[in-house]
Every structure is written in structure tokens, then in C-alpha cells.
Design a protein around this motif. Structure first.
Motif, PDB file in Angstrom:
ATOM      1  N   ALA A 240       0.815  -1.209   0.000  1.00  0.00           N
ATOM      2  CA  ALA A 240       0.000   0.000   0.000  1.00  0.00           C
ATOM      3  C   ALA A 240       0.850   1.261   0.000  1.00  0.00           C
ATOM      4  O   ALA A 240       0.428   2.308  -0.481  1.00  0.00           O
ATOM      5  CB  ALA A 240      -0.931   0.006   1.211  1.00  0.00           C
ATOM      6  N   SER A 241       2.064   1.159   0.509  1.00  0.00           N
ATOM      7  CA  SER A 241       2.934   2.330   0.605  1.00  0.00           C
ATOM      8  C   SER A 241       3.657   2.650  -0.693  1.00  0.00           C
ATOM      9  O   SER A 241       4.274   3.700  -0.812  1.00  0.00           O
ATOM     10  CB  SER A 241       3.966   2.123   1.712  1.00  0.00           C
ATOM     11  N   GLY A 242       3.585   1.756  -1.687  1.00  0.00           N
ATOM     12  CA  GLY A 242       4.230   2.049  -2.964  1.00  0.00           C
ATOM     13  C   GLY A 242       4.804   0.817  -3.634  1.00  0.00           C
ATOM     14  O   GLY A 242       4.742  -0.289  -3.096  1.00  0.00           O
ATOM     15  N   PRO A 243       5.375   0.988  -4.843  1.00  0.00           N
ATOM     16  CA  PRO A 243       5.976  -0.145  -5.554  1.00  0.00           C
ATOM     17  C   PRO A 243       7.236  -0.613  -4.839  1.00  0.00           C
ATOM     18  O   PRO A 243       7.952   0.178  -4.229  1.00  0.00           O
ATOM     19  CB  PRO A 243       6.299   0.442  -6.933  1.00  0.00           C
ATOM     20  N   GLY A 244       7.484  -1.918  -4.930  1.00  0.00           N
ATOM     21  CA  GLY A 244       8.657  -2.481  -4.278  1.00  0.00           C
ATOM     22  C   GLY A 244       9.761  -2.835  -5.245  1.00  0.00           C
ATOM     23  O   GLY A 244       9.906  -2.204  -6.293  1.00  0.00           O
ATOM     24  N   ARG A 245      10.517  -3.853  -4.908  1.00  0.00           N
ATOM     25  CA  ARG A 245      11.647  -4.274  -5.722  1.00  0.00           C
ATOM     26  C   ARG A 245      11.166  -4.818  -7.061  1.00  0.00           C
ATOM     27  O   ARG A 245      10.045  -5.304  -7.192  1.00  0.00           O
ATOM     28  CB  ARG A 245      12.450  -5.341  -4.978  1.00  0.00           C
ATOM     29  N   PHE A 246      12.056  -4.733  -8.041  1.00  0.00           N
ATOM     30  CA  PHE A 246      11.747  -5.172  -9.409  1.00  0.00           C
ATOM     31  C   PHE A 246      12.964  -5.915  -9.932  1.00  0.00           C
ATOM     32  O   PHE A 246      14.098  -5.453  -9.779  1.00  0.00           O
ATOM     33  CB  PHE A 246      11.450  -3.948 -10.282  1.00  0.00           C
ATOM     34  N   ALA A 247      12.750  -7.092 -10.520  1.00  0.00           N
ATOM     35  CA  ALA A 247      13.876  -7.898 -10.981  1.00  0.00           C
ATOM     36  C   ALA A 247      13.588  -8.510 -12.340  1.00  0.00           C
ATOM     37  O   ALA A 247      12.452  -8.909 -12.628  1.00  0.00           O
ATOM     38  CB  ALA A 247      14.183  -9.008  -9.973  1.00  0.00           C
ATOM     39  N   VAL A 248      14.625  -8.585 -13.172  1.00  0.00           N
ATOM     40  CA  VAL A 248      14.542  -9.279 -14.456  1.00  0.00           C
ATOM     41  C   VAL A 248      15.009 -10.708 -14.239  1.00  0.00           C
ATOM     42  O   VAL A 248      16.051 -10.948 -13.626  1.00  0.00           O
ATOM     43  CB  VAL A 248      15.418  -8.597 -15.522  1.00  0.00           C
ATOM     44  N   ILE A 249      14.237 -11.659 -14.724  1.00  0.00           N
ATOM     45  CA  ILE A 249      14.550 -13.074 -14.541  1.00  0.00           C
ATOM     46  C   ILE A 249      15.245 -13.594 -15.791  1.00  0.00           C
ATOM     47  O   ILE A 249      14.674 -13.601 -16.877  1.00  0.00           O
ATOM     48  CB  ILE A 249      13.273 -13.888 -14.280  1.00  0.00           C
ATOM     49  N   ASN A 250      16.476 -14.030 -15.633  1.00  0.00           N
ATOM     50  CA  ASN A 250      17.253 -14.576 -16.746  1.00  0.00           C
ATOM     51  C   ASN A 250      17.277 -16.100 -16.651  1.00  0.00           C
ATOM     52  O   ASN A 250      17.460 -16.657 -15.578  1.00  0.00           O
ATOM     53  CB  ASN A 250      18.688 -14.041 -16.721  1.00  0.00           C
TER      54      ASN A 250
ATOM     55  N   LYS B  46      12.151  -1.327 -16.007  1.00  0.00           N
ATOM     56  CA  LYS B  46      12.762  -0.940 -14.740  1.00  0.00           C
ATOM     57  C   LYS B  46      12.513   0.542 -14.454  1.00  0.00           C
ATOM     58  O   LYS B  46      12.154   0.928 -13.338  1.00  0.00           O
ATOM     59  CB  LYS B  46      14.261  -1.212 -14.767  1.00  0.00           C
ATOM     60  N   ASP B  47      12.732   1.369 -15.480  1.00  0.00           N
ATOM     61  CA  ASP B  47      12.572   2.813 -15.304  1.00  0.00           C
ATOM     62  C   ASP B  47      11.149   3.173 -14.894  1.00  0.00           C
ATOM     63  O   ASP B  47      10.928   3.955 -13.953  1.00  0.00           O
ATOM     64  CB  ASP B  47      12.926   3.544 -16.603  1.00  0.00           C
ATOM     65  N   GLU B  48      10.195   2.629 -15.624  1.00  0.00           N
ATOM     66  CA  GLU B  48       8.803   3.009 -15.399  1.00  0.00           C
ATOM     67  C   GLU B  48       8.242   2.413 -14.118  1.00  0.00           C
ATOM     68  O   GLU B  48       7.385   3.019 -13.486  1.00  0.00           O
ATOM     69  CB  GLU B  48       7.943   2.603 -16.604  1.00  0.00           C
ATOM     70  N   TRP B  49       8.709   1.238 -13.727  1.00  0.00           N
ATOM     71  CA  TRP B  49       8.257   0.657 -12.460  1.00  0.00           C
ATOM     72  C   TRP B  49       8.650   1.563 -11.301  1.00  0.00           C
ATOM     73  O   TRP B  49       7.866   1.775 -10.372  1.00  0.00           O
ATOM     74  CB  TRP B  49       8.860  -0.734 -12.279  1.00  0.00           C
ATOM     75  N   ALA B  50       9.852   2.100 -11.370  1.00  0.00           N
ATOM     76  CA  ALA B  50      10.341   2.967 -10.295  1.00  0.00           C
ATOM     77  C   ALA B  50       9.556   4.278 -10.217  1.00  0.00           C
ATOM     78  O   ALA B  50       9.568   4.950  -9.183  1.00  0.00           O
ATOM     79  CB  ALA B  50      11.823   3.272 -10.506  1.00  0.00           C
ATOM     80  N   LYS B  51       8.878   4.647 -11.299  1.00  0.00           N
ATOM     81  CA  LYS B  51       8.134   5.905 -11.339  1.00  0.00           C
ATOM     82  C   LYS B  51       6.697   5.767 -10.844  1.00  0.00           C
ATOM     83  O   LYS B  51       5.979   6.770 -10.748  1.00  0.00           O
ATOM     84  CB  LYS B  51       8.104   6.449 -12.769  1.00  0.00           C
ATOM     85  N   ILE B  52       6.243   4.547 -10.551  1.00  0.00           N
ATOM     86  CA  ILE B  52       4.858   4.366 -10.108  1.00  0.00           C
ATOM     87  C   ILE B  52       4.634   5.146  -8.810  1.00  0.00           C
ATOM     88  O   ILE B  52       5.355   4.946  -7.828  1.00  0.00           O
ATOM     89  CB  ILE B  52       4.542   2.877  -9.880  1.00  0.00           C
ATOM     90  N   PRO B  53       3.647   6.037  -8.767  1.00  0.00           N
ATOM     91  CA  PRO B  53       3.422   6.849  -7.561  1.00  0.00           C
ATOM     92  C   PRO B  53       2.918   5.997  -6.399  1.00  0.00           C
ATOM     93  O   PRO B  53       2.069   5.121  -6.587  1.00  0.00           O
ATOM     94  CB  PRO B  53       2.332   7.841  -8.010  1.00  0.00           C
ATOM     95  N   PRO B  54       3.410   6.243  -5.197  1.00  0.00           N
ATOM     96  CA  PRO B  54       2.907   5.516  -4.027  1.00  0.00           C
ATOM     97  C   PRO B  54       1.394   5.667  -3.866  1.00  0.00           C
ATOM     98  O   PRO B  54       0.720   4.746  -3.402  1.00  0.00           O
ATOM     99  CB  PRO B  54       3.663   6.172  -2.867  1.00  0.00           C
ATOM    100  N   GLN B  55       0.868   6.825  -4.273  1.00  0.00           N
ATOM    101  CA  GLN B  55      -0.568   7.056  -4.146  1.00  0.00           C
ATOM    102  C   GLN B  55      -1.378   6.064  -4.982  1.00  0.00           C
ATOM    103  O   GLN B  55      -2.491   5.688  -4.615  1.00  0.00           O
ATOM    104  CB  GLN B  55      -0.920   8.487  -4.580  1.00  0.00           C
TER     105      GLN B  55
END
Length: 225
Positions: free
Chosen positions: A85-95, A190-199
Motif C-alpha cells: 500500500a505504501s508504494g511499488p517495491g523491488r523489481f527484478a529481471v529473470i534470466n 525498470k525505469d517506469e516501475w520505479a516511477k509508479i506513484p505511491p498514491q
């Protein structure tokens, strides 16, 4: 494991495809949500097609009026993400190939740091679907050993997973950037995931009660969520 695909425009006409679905809480800050996803660039010669139909009022989400989703070919990038609820978390690429060992490694490297970032206490709960790699004997033992409590989850419940809306948001913004190759697709995700607003995450969590009501009213069938 649920499959989800992004089809960015490589050249010429971009296409917004139907989402691909497979077997996929009240969300709170104490409930990190996570999902592996598969992002794929589309074939540039495909064109966007809209279909318009006449329907009776309040029948749009009846099963008989829903077009089945489809899958396309092409190179792919599989990613994993989590949120609360507080915002987006970690993001990983699976190889490589996704298996129970890889999944456990992802949880170790991403969930605990995310929980620490949020300063959550031991009352937090992890939501995951019933993919075999998530529910295998080795994963179940690993979760127990690492004291990760999981939320009981039905086998198919896309309408009950607010994180699906974050993947939808990600698909749109990455598509708009039109990555031309897999490397760009990875970086843009990766870039856009990090930009997701916590709201945004907070609103999705707050809407969970309405989602439950809608699913019950639909007797487990499709809803507008």
C-alpha cells in the motif's frame, strides 16, 4: 506462473494487444504483493483493431460477452515485482529458466530488503499465486524456514489481485516509449516501475473491499476490475 506480455511498437504502427491471462489482498502496507511477469515485444506488422458491439445494459462482463485473450510469439523478457500500500517495491529481471530455486533466490534478494525498507514488523504477509514453483515442497520449506507467512489464495483470482493494475499501468507507459529491442524493453520496464506513484498503490489497496463485493456478486466470474 502467470504470463503477462507487453507489445511495444518496434517500428511503424504500434499495437495495443489484448492482455494474456493464465492462472494468475485487502492489500495493506503489511501485505507485499508479488508477481512474475513475461514481457514480449510484438511483431511490427500487426495493427491495432477495435471491435464495437451492441450489448444490453449491465451485461458487459458476462462470460458470453467477453473475448478470450490470446498469446503472440516473439522474444520475451520475464520480470518479477512486488508492491504494498505504501508504494511499488523491488523489481527484478529473470534470466534463464524459472524454477523453485530461482524463485527462492528472488524472494531472498528482494522481499526481505523491501520489508526492511518499509520497516514492517513480523505481522506482514506475502501474497503469491499458486504457481507450482511457489507452492513446491522446497519453496514451502524455504518460506517456513525464513518465517515468511503467505496468504491463502485461490487457484485463479485475477480480479482479486490489485497488482494486476500496476502491470497494466506499466504496459501502457512502456508501450508509449516504443522499445525496439529486448535490452530497451528491460530498461524501460525498470525505469517506469520505479516511477509508479505511491498514491497509486494506496488507492488500489483501498479499493480491495469493493473488489471482493464485485467478485461475490459475480459468483466468481469476471468483474470490471
Amino acid at each position: 506462473m502467470e504470463q503477462w506480455r507487453i507489445f511495444p511498437g518496434a517500428a511503424g504502427r504500434p499495437k495495443l494487444p489484448q492482455e494474456c491471462s493464465d492462472n494468475s489482498s485487502r492489500r495493506s502496507q503489511k501485505t507485499p504483493q508479488q508477481h512474475p511477469k513475461n514481457c514480449r515485444p510484438h511483431l511490427p506488422q500487426l495493427r491495432s483493431v477495435s471491435h464495437y458491439v451492441w450489448l444490453k445494459s449491465n451485461t458487459a462482463f458476462q462470460k458470453k460477452n467477453i473475448t478470450p485473450t490470446v498469446k503472440y510469439g516473439g522474444g520475451s523478457v520475464m520480470v518479477w515485482g512486488c508492491s504494498a500500500a505504501s508504494g511499488p517495491g523491488r523489481f527484478a529481471v529473470i534470466n534463464g529458466t524459472m524454477n523453485s530455486a530461482v524463485y527462492q533466490k528472488i524472494l531472498k534478494e528482494n522481499v526481505w530488503p523491501f520489508v526492511c525498507d518499509l520497516k514492517l514488523k513480523r505481522t506482514w504477509v506475502l501474497q503469491q499465486d499458486n504457481d507450482p514453483k511457489h507452492t513446491s515442497k522446497s519453496t514451502s520449506e524455504w518460506l517456513k524456514k525464513n518465517k515468511m507467512k503467505t496468504l491463502e489464495w485461490p487457484s485463479q483470482s485475477p480480479d482479486l489481485n490489485p497488482i494486476e493494475m500496476l502491470w497494466h499501468d506499466l504496459k501502457k507507459v512502456v508501450h508509449a516509449r516504443k522499445p525496439s529491442n529486448v535490452a530497451e524493453l528491460q530498461q524501460f520496464c525498470k525505469d517506469e516501475w520505479a516511477k509508479i506513484p505511491p498514491q497509486r498503490c494506496n488507492r488500489l489497496s483501498a479499493s480491495y473491499g469493493k473488489r471482493l463485493i464485485a467478485v461475490v456478486a459475480a459468483k466468481g466470474g469476471p468483474t470490471s476490475y
